[in-house]
Design a protein around this motif. Sequence first.
Motif, PDB file in Angstrom:
ATOM      1  N   VAL A 253      -4.571  -4.301  -3.036  1.00 27.72           N
ATOM      2  CA  VAL A 253      -5.969  -4.724  -2.881  1.00 27.72           C
ATOM      3  C   VAL A 253      -6.335  -4.908  -1.417  1.00 27.72           C
ATOM      4  CG1 VAL A 253      -6.052  -5.820  -5.142  1.00 27.72           C
ATOM      5  CG2 VAL A 253      -5.393  -7.171  -3.158  1.00 27.72           C
ATOM      6  N   VAL A 254      -5.334  -4.904  -0.541  1.00 30.94           N
ATOM      7  CA  VAL A 254      -5.596  -5.043   0.896  1.00 30.94           C
ATOM      8  C   VAL A 254      -5.987  -3.710   1.525  1.00 30.94           C
ATOM      9  CG1 VAL A 254      -4.524  -5.621   3.115  1.00 30.94           C
ATOM     10  CG2 VAL A 254      -4.099  -7.042   1.115  1.00 30.94           C
ATOM     11  N   GLU A 255      -5.471  -2.631   0.983  1.00 28.95           N
ATOM     12  CA  GLU A 255      -5.793  -1.306   1.512  1.00 28.95           C
ATOM     13  C   GLU A 255      -7.171  -0.865   1.035  1.00 28.95           C
ATOM     14  OE1 GLU A 255      -4.142   0.566   3.573  1.00 28.95           O
ATOM     15  OE2 GLU A 255      -2.018   0.017   3.477  1.00 28.95           O
ATOM     16  N   PRO A 256      -7.867  -0.006   1.819  1.00 20.59           N
ATOM     17  CA  PRO A 256      -7.420   0.544   3.110  1.00 20.59           C
ATOM     18  C   PRO A 256      -7.521  -0.482   4.237  1.00 20.59           C
ATOM     19  CG  PRO A 256      -9.625   1.307   2.619  1.00 20.59           C
ATOM     20  CD  PRO A 256      -9.182   0.531   1.412  1.00 20.59           C
ATOM     21  N   GLU A 257      -6.499  -0.472   5.078  1.00 26.43           N
ATOM     22  CA  GLU A 257      -6.487  -1.326   6.262  1.00 26.43           C
ATOM     23  C   GLU A 257      -6.110  -0.477   7.462  1.00 26.43           C
ATOM     24  OE1 GLU A 257      -3.497  -4.359   6.124  1.00 26.43           O
ATOM     25  OE2 GLU A 257      -1.904  -2.976   5.593  1.00 26.43           O
ATOM     26  N   ALA A 258      -6.498  -0.908   8.643  1.00 26.15           N
ATOM     27  CA  ALA A 258      -6.222  -0.156   9.862  1.00 26.15           C
ATOM     28  C   ALA A 258      -5.581  -1.067  10.900  1.00 26.15           C
ATOM     29  CB  ALA A 258      -7.511   0.460  10.405  1.00 26.15           C
ATOM     30  N   PRO A 259      -4.348  -0.730  11.324  1.00 24.48           N
ATOM     31  CA  PRO A 259      -3.509   0.326  10.757  1.00 24.48           C
ATOM     32  C   PRO A 259      -2.909  -0.101   9.429  1.00 24.48           C
ATOM     33  CG  PRO A 259      -2.287  -0.866  12.426  1.00 24.48           C
ATOM     34  CD  PRO A 259      -3.677  -1.437  12.444  1.00 24.48           C
ATOM     35  N   SER A 260      -2.641   0.855   8.571  1.00 26.79           N
ATOM     36  CA  SER A 260      -2.000   0.569   7.287  1.00 26.79           C
ATOM     37  C   SER A 260      -0.569   0.115   7.532  1.00 26.79           C
ATOM     38  CB  SER A 260      -1.994   1.824   6.417  1.00 26.79           C
ATOM     39  OG  SER A 260      -1.093   1.674   5.332  1.00 26.79           O
ATOM     40  N   TYR A 261      -0.218  -1.039   6.984  1.00 30.04           N
ATOM     41  CA  TYR A 261       1.146  -1.524   7.180  1.00 30.04           C
ATOM     42  C   TYR A 261       2.139  -0.591   6.495  1.00 30.04           C
ATOM     43  CZ  TYR A 261       5.139  -4.603   7.631  1.00 30.04           C
ATOM     44  OH  TYR A 261       6.370  -5.114   7.952  1.00 30.04           O
ATOM     45  N   ALA A 262       1.789  -0.077   5.320  1.00 29.58           N
ATOM     46  CA  ALA A 262       2.698   0.827   4.618  1.00 29.58           C
ATOM     47  C   ALA A 262       2.980   2.082   5.437  1.00 29.58           C
ATOM     48  CB  ALA A 262       2.118   1.208   3.258  1.00 29.58           C
ATOM     49  N   SER A 263       1.961   2.585   6.120  1.00 32.81           N
ATOM     50  CA  SER A 263       2.133   3.825   6.879  1.00 32.81           C
ATOM     51  C   SER A 263       3.134   3.683   8.014  1.00 32.81           C
ATOM     52  CB  SER A 263       0.785   4.289   7.436  1.00 32.81           C
ATOM     53  OG  SER A 263       0.350   3.448   8.498  1.00 32.81           O
TER      54      SER A 263
END
Length: 408
Positions: free
Chosen positions: A338-348
């Motif tokens: 529910v946090v995504e999309p985020e910049a920068p994506s922590y998962a990425s």
Amino acid sequence: MKRFGLTVVGALAMLANGCGGGGGSSHADSAEMQTAQAARGNSLIAQGRHIFRFATFGDEAKWTDALRMHEVIAAAVDPTTALSVGLKVDADALPQALKDGIVDGSVDLKSPATTLVLLELDAVVGLKGRVDMDNGVAKLKRVGVTCALCHSTVDNAFAPGIGKRLDGWPNRDLNVGAIIALSPALSASEKAVFNSWGPGMYDPRYNIDGLNKPVVIPPAYGLAGIHKITFTGDGNAIAYWNRYVAVTQMGGLGSFSDPRLPLSVTNGRVDLVSDKLPALQAYQLSLAAPAAPSGSFDTDAAARGKLVFEGKGQCASCHTGARFTDANTMLHPPGDSVVEPEAPSYASRSATKMYRTSPLKGLWQHAPYFHDGSAATLEDVGIAYNTKRALGLTPQEIADLAQYLKSL
């Protein structure tokens, strides 16, 4: 400088001065074997507890030689300042004379010299200092950090920030960034990044990829039986993350390598990390999630919330089983968060590019929630899911769900 009727020299001097054979039945052999195995397990756990609390893995090379934090602590970090940035003090490590002095005000909590006494006692949770006498003056020569810095707190039983250790509990009061930013070795722009993190937040990728997106310090309890133990499930055991943190974050002497990142780091010419990992992991796996305090939640509302959790709220589709996570069988794409999309994506920025489902035991203890800390309360968690997933939950159902989550 006088403190509780003692000079620094006198205080340190006080500390230095005292501060189965054959013939038995198979059942007996089996019992003896089980006893021996239990003893070995307990010994390994005790060893791991010492490592967790006091081992620096040689990271003084970073905190002393590179960042020069010993200079900062000796000159400007008195106990009051230390407590204000979330550092904790182990009351069990304090002699009675020091406790009495804190109570009656004869201990100078505004003096950095008092901090040196606390370091000499191994009383500052997560900090390990070497204090030597130089021409009759106590001098902090070396300082390093341990796992307990971020993953322990205290129960405040003696005073705010001073009490019995609570290992595995994330120190959400700790402002790691503000502490690091005190280093005279950093540039103004680097200090600005660290000062932007705030209490309870840390970015374990910043020094690797140069991006800035801190996450909440996670608990180190309730991990037994869970293979994917980080937000992004990078490794299959705690030892993976312990090695990553010890080498790449703490600055310990040893090596870490993961071609998926890709990353390969070696500090120093000796390995002070690898042989400590089995015991450290054993201790962490022994740390159970704390039960919700009696009276801290509404039992009737929690019962209703359990029905929401398992039904309309769809929580149980991912938070499965006794551990409330499907992390042992799968990871989830960023879009499931529910946090995504985020910049920068922590998962990425991770090895898996995915997220694991966080286990929920002890959830009451470690607000704020989600990996970015964007939900201040469990009610906010319910609102976030209800909004993003269009669940159609009523305000009462969200409130009941929060009470259930507080009960876990």
